[in-house]
Design an enzyme around this catalytic site. Structure first.
Site, PDB file in Angstrom:
ATOM      1  N   LYS A 120      41.674 132.858  55.774  1.00 13.97           N
ATOM      2  CA  LYS A 120      41.662 131.673  54.907  1.00 13.97           C
ATOM      3  C   LYS A 120      43.082 131.202  54.631  1.00 13.97           C
ATOM      4  CE  LYS A 120      37.262 133.166  52.998  1.00 13.97           C
ATOM      5  NZ  LYS A 120      36.448 133.669  51.871  1.00 13.97           N
ATOM      6  N   GLN A 128      36.945 136.408  46.394  1.00 16.01           N
ATOM      7  CA  GLN A 128      36.309 137.003  47.575  1.00 16.01           C
ATOM      8  C   GLN A 128      35.258 138.016  47.146  1.00 16.01           C
ATOM      9  OE1 GLN A 128      36.828 135.951  50.672  1.00 16.01           O
ATOM     10  NE2 GLN A 128      35.391 137.395  51.550  1.00 16.01           N
ATOM     11  N   ASP A 139      34.253 127.550  46.603  1.00 18.63           N
ATOM     12  CA  ASP A 139      33.236 128.285  47.357  1.00 18.63           C
ATOM     13  C   ASP A 139      31.835 127.689  47.193  1.00 18.63           C
ATOM     14  OD1 ASP A 139      33.739 130.407  49.066  1.00 18.63           O
ATOM     15  OD2 ASP A 139      34.160 131.811  47.428  1.00 18.63           O
TER      16      ASP A 139
HETATM   17  N1  GUN Z   1      32.039 137.110  51.108  1.00 26.50           N
HETATM   18  C1  GUN Z   1      31.353 136.831  52.235  1.00 26.50           C
HETATM   19  N2  GUN Z   1      31.384 135.514  52.492  1.00 26.50           N
HETATM   20  C2  GUN Z   1      32.101 134.950  51.508  1.00 26.50           C
HETATM   21  C3  GUN Z   1      32.475 133.609  51.220  1.00 26.50           C
HETATM   22  O1  GUN Z   1      32.154 132.647  51.921  1.00 26.50           O
HETATM   23  N3  GUN Z   1      33.222 133.437  50.108  1.00 26.50           N
HETATM   24  C4  GUN Z   1      33.576 134.465  49.310  1.00 26.50           C
HETATM   25  N4  GUN Z   1      34.302 134.205  48.227  1.00 26.50           N
HETATM   26  N5  GUN Z   1      33.237 135.704  49.542  1.00 26.50           N
HETATM   27  C5  GUN Z   1      32.504 135.942  50.638  1.00 26.50           C
END
Ligand code: GUN
Length: 290
Positions: A53, A97, A120
């Site tokens: 990211k 996350q 998100d």
């Molecule tokens: N864990 C698995 N996929 C994601 C996601 O798209 N965003 C976040 N914040 N955590 C995750």
């Protein structure tokens, strides 16, 4: 033999569009969008996603920091951090996350994020907007899948879409997006208790696999010509690889590609597109803040 939906190439398109928009935005005198990424603990998969990211953000001209905390951070400390990020006008998007350690209530943390910074799209307000068909932040994985279908010219109207998996971050929002007016799929959601799963998946024109089990979808579960979208990212031991494992999806790719009409690979399918959509969400957060 199925056509491959090249997630890397499609993600590059989306990122190029976001990069152009970010440049136009800053040319108007705005500061670059800023995404705060919160990472707790040392889950290697989470650390790897977060690195991806940060790399994508840099690529499109979005500023980001990864705020990394030890596993023993308390829930109160994490909630306090989010409160400070909410109040900080230089922060446009906040991403925590997942998964979080067991002693922290994930839902409580998600709900602490200011809805206008919910990059998100996991906040109940964002999910509510998605279900109602209103504009808002959409979870990046299902939003990216919709983008992949559209950009590949895969028709959805009247199609039977089967989503295997009912998670809050993929299965549930995915089913709702496929159901929206204008998309117009007929949607079935399957899960671990579904009876005669194979009979249902075999009737799918669009099959979305979000189960989290390596090679769960086998060739006998797929209708000839179907579009197969693989959300899984599973680590399986592989002594021939330097790092000792390789990544495989929820779909038995080698067998299913002989049957399907379209298929996404792992890696290089849904993953890169998810990250690209997060960049778009962050840009939109910055624009909405002004
Ligand atoms: N864990 C698995 N996929 C994601 C996601 O798209 N965003 C976040 N914040 N955590 C995750």
């Amino acid at each position: 033999m199925a056509q491959i939906i090249d997630g890397k190439a499609l993600a590059a398109q989306v990122k190029a569009e976001v990069k152009t928009e970010v440049a136009a935005w800053t040319a108007q005198g705005h500061r670059p969008p800023y995404l705060a990424v919160v990472l707790v603990g040392d889950n290697p998969a989470s650390a790897s996603y977060v690195r991806g990211k940060a790399k994508d953000a840099a690529e499109v001209g979005i500023n980001s920091d990864t705020l990394h905390y030890e596993t023993d951070i308390t829930e109160a400390e994490l909630l306090d951090l989010i409160r400070r990020l909410n109040q900080d006008n230089t922060v446009d998007g906040i991403l925590v996350q997942l998964p979080l350690p067991d002693h922290i209530n994930e839902q409580k943390v998600i709900e602490a994020i200011a809805p206008e910074k919910d990059a998100d799209g996991f906040h109940p307000a964002s999910i509510g907007q998605l279900v109602l068909g209103q504009p808002g932040f959409q979870p990046a994985t299902p939003a990216g899948i919709m983008e992949m279908l559209t950009r590949s010219g895969i028709p959805t109207s009247g199609a039977h879409a089967v989503v295997v998996g009912r998670s809050n971050i993929v299965g549930k929002p995915m089913a709702n997006l496929l159901l929206q007016k204008g998309v117009d799929a007929t949607v079935t959601i399957c899960h671990s208790r579904t009876r005669d799963l194979a009979a249902i998946t075999r009737s799918a024109d669009i099959l979305v696999a979000a189960i989290g089990r390596a090679h769960f979808i086998t060739a006998d579960m797929v209708k000839p010509g179907a579009t197969v979208i693989d959300v899984g990212i599973n680590r399986v031991d592989d002594a021939t690889r330097e790092r000792g494992y390789r990544l495989v999806g929820d779909v038995d790719f080698e067998a299913v590609r002989d049957i399907a009409g379209w298929i996404t690979p792992v890696p290089g399918g849904v993953g890169p597109m998810t990250r690209a959509m997060l960049m778009r969400n962050t840009l939109n957060a910055a624009k909405r803040a002004t």
